[in-house]
Write a protein that holds these residues in place. Sequence first.
Motif, PDB file in Angstrom:
ATOM      1  N   ALA A 104      -1.373  19.477 -15.808  1.00  0.00           N
ATOM      2  CA  ALA A 104      -1.423  18.339 -16.724  1.00  0.00           C
ATOM      3  C   ALA A 104      -0.526  18.574 -17.933  1.00  0.00           C
ATOM      4  O   ALA A 104       0.172  17.654 -18.392  1.00  0.00           O
ATOM      5  N   VAL A 105      -0.523  19.791 -18.464  1.00  0.00           N
ATOM      6  CA  VAL A 105       0.347  20.122 -19.597  1.00  0.00           C
ATOM      7  C   VAL A 105       1.811  19.978 -19.204  1.00  0.00           C
ATOM      8  O   VAL A 105       2.644  19.495 -19.985  1.00  0.00           O
ATOM      9  N   GLU A 106       2.146  20.384 -17.985  1.00  0.00           N
ATOM     10  CA  GLU A 106       3.517  20.218 -17.502  1.00  0.00           C
ATOM     11  C   GLU A 106       3.906  18.738 -17.463  1.00  0.00           C
ATOM     12  O   GLU A 106       4.993  18.345 -17.901  1.00  0.00           O
ATOM     13  N   GLY A 107       3.010  17.908 -16.931  1.00  0.00           N
ATOM     14  CA  GLY A 107       3.295  16.478 -16.866  1.00  0.00           C
ATOM     15  C   GLY A 107       3.414  15.852 -18.243  1.00  0.00           C
ATOM     16  O   GLY A 107       4.302  15.024 -18.499  1.00  0.00           O
ATOM     17  N   LEU A 108       2.508  16.236 -19.144  1.00  0.00           N
ATOM     18  CA  LEU A 108       2.568  15.731 -20.518  1.00  0.00           C
ATOM     19  C   LEU A 108       3.884  16.132 -21.177  1.00  0.00           C
ATOM     20  O   LEU A 108       4.515  15.315 -21.869  1.00  0.00           O
ATOM     21  N   SER A 109       4.307  17.366 -20.966  1.00  0.00           N
ATOM     22  CA  SER A 109       5.556  17.846 -21.568  1.00  0.00           C
ATOM     23  C   SER A 109       6.746  17.028 -21.081  1.00  0.00           C
ATOM     24  O   SER A 109       7.628  16.660 -21.870  1.00  0.00           O
ATOM     25  N   ASP A 110       6.783  16.730 -19.784  1.00  0.00           N
ATOM     26  CA  ASP A 110       7.881  15.931 -19.245  1.00  0.00           C
ATOM     27  C   ASP A 110       7.896  14.518 -19.829  1.00  0.00           C
ATOM     28  O   ASP A 110       8.946  14.007 -20.237  1.00  0.00           O
ATOM     29  N   CYS A 111       6.731  13.885 -19.854  1.00  0.00           N
ATOM     30  CA  CYS A 111       6.655  12.520 -20.379  1.00  0.00           C
ATOM     31  C   CYS A 111       7.038  12.472 -21.854  1.00  0.00           C
ATOM     32  O   CYS A 111       7.824  11.615 -22.284  1.00  0.00           O
ATOM     33  N   LEU A 112       6.485  13.400 -22.632  1.00  0.00           N
ATOM     34  CA  LEU A 112       6.754  13.405 -24.070  1.00  0.00           C
ATOM     35  C   LEU A 112       8.209  13.751 -24.347  1.00  0.00           C
ATOM     36  O   LEU A 112       8.814  13.196 -25.285  1.00  0.00           O
ATOM     37  N   ARG A 113       8.797  14.639 -23.552  1.00  0.00           N
ATOM     38  CA  ARG A 113      10.207  14.979 -23.748  1.00  0.00           C
ATOM     39  C   ARG A 113      11.090  13.746 -23.604  1.00  0.00           C
ATOM     40  O   ARG A 113      12.008  13.528 -24.408  1.00  0.00           O
ATOM     41  N   GLN A 114      10.789  12.926 -22.613  1.00  0.00           N
ATOM     42  CA  GLN A 114      11.588  11.716 -22.409  1.00  0.00           C
ATOM     43  C   GLN A 114      11.377  10.714 -23.543  1.00  0.00           C
ATOM     44  O   GLN A 114      12.324  10.069 -24.003  1.00  0.00           O
ATOM     45  N   GLU A 115      10.138  10.583 -24.014  1.00  0.00           N
ATOM     46  CA  GLU A 115       9.833   9.640 -25.090  1.00  0.00           C
ATOM     47  C   GLU A 115      10.449  10.064 -26.416  1.00  0.00           C
ATOM     48  O   GLU A 115      10.876   9.222 -27.216  1.00  0.00           O
ATOM     49  N   MET A 116      10.477  11.372 -26.671  1.00  0.00           N
ATOM     50  CA  MET A 116      10.928  11.879 -27.969  1.00  0.00           C
ATOM     51  C   MET A 116      12.433  12.069 -28.051  1.00  0.00           C
ATOM     52  O   MET A 116      12.972  12.323 -29.134  1.00  0.00           O
ATOM     53  N   ARG A 117      13.110  11.942 -26.936  1.00  0.00           N
ATOM     54  CA  ARG A 117      14.553  12.163 -26.950  1.00  0.00           C
ATOM     55  C   ARG A 117      15.253  11.217 -27.917  1.00  0.00           C
ATOM     56  O   ARG A 117      16.184  11.615 -28.630  1.00  0.00           O
ATOM     57  N   GLN A 118      14.788   9.973 -27.991  1.00  0.00           N
ATOM     58  CA  GLN A 118      15.429   9.002 -28.886  1.00  0.00           C
ATOM     59  C   GLN A 118      15.237   9.359 -30.357  1.00  0.00           C
ATOM     60  O   GLN A 118      15.967   8.882 -31.228  1.00  0.00           O
ATOM     61  N   TRP A 119      14.240  10.203 -30.639  1.00  0.00           N
ATOM     62  CA  TRP A 119      13.963  10.619 -32.016  1.00  0.00           C
ATOM     63  C   TRP A 119      14.602  11.964 -32.356  1.00  0.00           C
ATOM     64  O   TRP A 119      14.476  12.445 -33.490  1.00  0.00           O
ATOM     65  N   GLY A 120      15.248  12.588 -31.380  1.00  0.00           N
ATOM     66  CA  GLY A 120      15.847  13.893 -31.631  1.00  0.00           C
ATOM     67  C   GLY A 120      14.853  15.025 -31.631  1.00  0.00           C
ATOM     68  O   GLY A 120      15.139  16.121 -32.135  1.00  0.00           O
ATOM     69  N   VAL A 121      13.677  14.803 -31.062  1.00  0.00           N
ATOM     70  CA  VAL A 121      12.640  15.834 -30.979  1.00  0.00           C
ATOM     71  C   VAL A 121      12.700  16.479 -29.598  1.00  0.00           C
ATOM     72  O   VAL A 121      12.689  15.789 -28.580  1.00  0.00           O
TER      73      VAL A 121
END
Length: 360
Positions: A216-233
């Motif tokens: 679940a942590v792996e999946g959360l990391s992937d989803c959040l990485r894609q969402e935060m890319r536009q913010w430079g995070v």
Amino acid sequence: MGWNFDKTGEVILWGGVSGGVALLLQGLGFSFCSWVFIGCWLLSAAAALQLSCIKVSAAGKAVVVTGCDHGIGHALALHLHQQGFRVFAGCLNDAGEGAARLREQQSDRLIVLPMDVTKQEQLIAAVQEVKLQLPEGEVLWGLVNNAAIMARGYVEWVPLQTYKKMIDVNVLGVLAATKAFLPLIRRARGRVVNMSSVSGVIGTGIMSPYTITKYAVEGLSDCLRQEMRQWGVAVCAVEPSNFNAATQLVTAEGVENQALEMWASMPEVVRSDYGKHHFDRIMRLQRESAQGGEKDLTPVLDALTEALTQRFPRARYRVVDTYYFLKVAAAIHLPEWMFDLLYLPQQTFLSMTSRACNPS
């Protein structure tokens, strides 16, 4: 950080890309393909390794680390403080021994916060304290979601309540802490680093309570990485192998307590089919394995530090030895039946098949 299997994999990757380019040129009739292969491989691998060496400064940056009572979180808090970060060390028991050792540093850059990641009110209070303690001009650069608990046992043995507790801490706790601190990190264009595990890549029998949370942590990391890319995070997952000798996430006493709880709550049909002898044998092996694993946390601390400081961080940092490097590669690339043939003890199949055919 020295050489590791992440860098080895990157060099191999660029070797494969360079080989593909050379084969394409050969197909087009060019005759100098071997030199192209060697040149492309050397240049691309060197460029990738050089980019990994570009770091951001710790000056003016703060990091929140959860689960700092002991183990990796405790060691990381001290390590990041030595690197020049301001560290907010979240402790489940802020009056405990681990918190006291952190306070012994007597530094205004190492602040202990009471932080149970399953309690929203503590997370809200921690966010307010971070805002209060951050000097003007300093930013909350990173969050390291390290807090976690461990349980082991066959799926039929482990009480459902244990699974709920594991998910509450290891998954919902990560999510709650991330949501609490993310606005500050987003404005700083900083980092979220989630402590995962090779158990988030490889499913292992008797490890399901822990494994499902790390998947679940792996999946959360992937989803959040894609969402935060536009913010430079940047969002990274760190995947250590077995460092239990250093972290004591699993102890012989803890295994014994879990064994008593599992046997007491197990349905009679499950007890009868598996048998007390088999149950005791498996739990004895688990108690013995509690003494295993790597004793030196340095590779894990280095990976976490790189995730926070590399200008171009990886999505994943695998902290593994040769055995786990090959096992992870096999789990990802081989068919399941072949992986099972290589890594699943055949006596397990035989003994359990016999038991199923002749239940006691």
